[in-house]
Scaffold this motif. Structure first.
Motif, PDB file in Angstrom:
ATOM      1  N   GLU A 125       0.761  -1.123  -0.078  1.00 42.98           N
ATOM      2  CA  GLU A 125      -0.140   0.159   0.209  1.00 42.98           C
ATOM      3  C   GLU A 125       0.754   1.349   0.163  1.00 42.98           C
ATOM      4  O   GLU A 125       0.206   2.730  -0.523  1.00 42.98           O
ATOM      5  CB  GLU A 125      -0.849  -0.026   1.220  1.00 42.98           C
ATOM      6  N   ALA A 132      -4.889  -0.391  -4.513  1.00 41.39           N
ATOM      7  CA  ALA A 132      -5.833  -0.752  -3.704  1.00 41.39           C
ATOM      8  C   ALA A 132      -4.986  -2.410  -3.734  1.00 41.39           C
ATOM      9  O   ALA A 132      -4.484  -2.824  -4.161  1.00 41.39           O
ATOM     10  CB  ALA A 132      -7.191  -1.229  -3.995  1.00 41.39           C
ATOM     11  N   THR A 134      -6.102  -5.973  -1.498  1.00 37.68           N
ATOM     12  CA  THR A 134      -6.969  -7.132  -1.018  1.00 37.68           C
ATOM     13  C   THR A 134      -6.924  -8.529  -0.649  1.00 37.68           C
ATOM     14  O   THR A 134      -6.379  -8.866  -1.981  1.00 37.68           O
ATOM     15  CB  THR A 134      -8.536  -6.815  -1.905  1.00 37.68           C
ATOM     16  N   ALA A 219     -10.973  -5.394  -5.323  1.00 34.24           N
ATOM     17  CA  ALA A 219     -10.443  -4.094  -5.344  1.00 34.24           C
ATOM     18  C   ALA A 219     -11.200  -3.061  -5.593  1.00 34.24           C
ATOM     19  O   ALA A 219     -11.463  -3.027  -6.672  1.00 34.24           O
ATOM     20  CB  ALA A 219      -8.705  -4.660  -5.649  1.00 34.24           C
ATOM     21  N   LEU A 223     -10.479   3.574  -4.987  1.00 31.88           N
ATOM     22  CA  LEU A 223     -10.030   4.665  -4.221  1.00 31.88           C
ATOM     23  C   LEU A 223      -8.963   5.859  -5.150  1.00 31.88           C
ATOM     24  O   LEU A 223      -8.444   6.159  -4.790  1.00 31.88           O
ATOM     25  CB  LEU A 223      -9.299   3.839  -3.437  1.00 31.88           C
TER      26      LEU A 223
END
Length: 226
Positions: A125, A132, A134, A219, A223
């Motif tokens: 990250e 993103a 996940t 994902a 974002l």
């Protein structure tokens, strides 16, 4: 008693344990501080020291990290370099375009302990090209493709085994037959074992690619707008 066995002055035997220089006068005798045993091993959260010889290694598990990244040159090198520096154990890594031309999706399979998995997610990250990260649920859809090239001495039997694993022959000549198998990692590995009877010449596998089941997003691409 001979003269050689006469106790030292003050009545102390020559065979008595040596008293350390910092021991209080008239106190108990014992080894010097540098001769005393020192505990080893870390303490747990309750303050109890753990014997390093009996401390168990943390259990590892295989998991899938789906990573949405900017679709631009150098991203794969940045991600793989991070895993190399941090010494995370990568089982497979695949990358490909998504429904948005600006982004690509990396499917990374790692085998680490729970703290190692959390560390891998946090480090990913922090990379600028990463949108993103996940960790997929255990029941996520996971697929792998394998191409298996075997001797063509018994093409009918090769075809029969391929059909057992929902595979198909994608190339054939007088010497070899190449079969395509798609499915879970376990299914592909079982199929490879079945084809070993035909003298496998070459194998290539794509590694795992995966998506969450149902309406769950793999994902969160929103974002990217933050």
């Amino acid at each position: 008693m001979s003269s050689d066995e006469t106790p030292a002055s003050g009545g102390e035997s020559l065979d008595a344990p040596r008293q350390s220089d910092d021991a209080p006068r008239n106190g108990l005798s014992g080894p010097a501080p540098e001769e005393r045993p020192h505990p080893t091993g870390r303490r747990n959260s309750q303050g109890i020291r753990i014997d390093p010889e009996v401390e168990a290694e943390p259990k590892t598990r295989r998991t899938v990290l789906s990573t949405l990244v900017d679709h631009e040159p150098g991203v794969l090198a940045a991600v793989s370099g991070l895993f190399r520096r941090r010494q995370f154990n990568i089982e497979s890594l695949t990358v490909g375009p998504t429904e948005d031309d600006d982004y690509a999706r990396m499917t990374i399979v790692i085998e680490e302990s729970d703290p190692g998995i959390e560390q891998a997610k946090k480090q990913l990250e922090k990379l600028v090209p990463v949108i993103a990260v996940t960790e997929l649920d255990p029941d996520a859809i996971r697929r792998e493709l394998a191409l298996i090239k075997v001797d063509a001495e018994h093409p009918d039997k090769v075809q029969a085994v391929a059909e057992m694993y929902d595979g198909k022959a994608v190339d054939a000549c007088s010497e070899t037959v190449t079969v395509e198998i798609t499915g879970s990692r376990q299914k592909v590995e079982t199929a490879v074992e079945a084809f070993e009877r035909f003298e496998i010449r070459e194998i290539v596998r794509t590694g795992t690619t995966a998506l969450e089941r149902g309406a769950r997003e793999t994902a969160d691409s929103t974002l990217a707008d933050d």
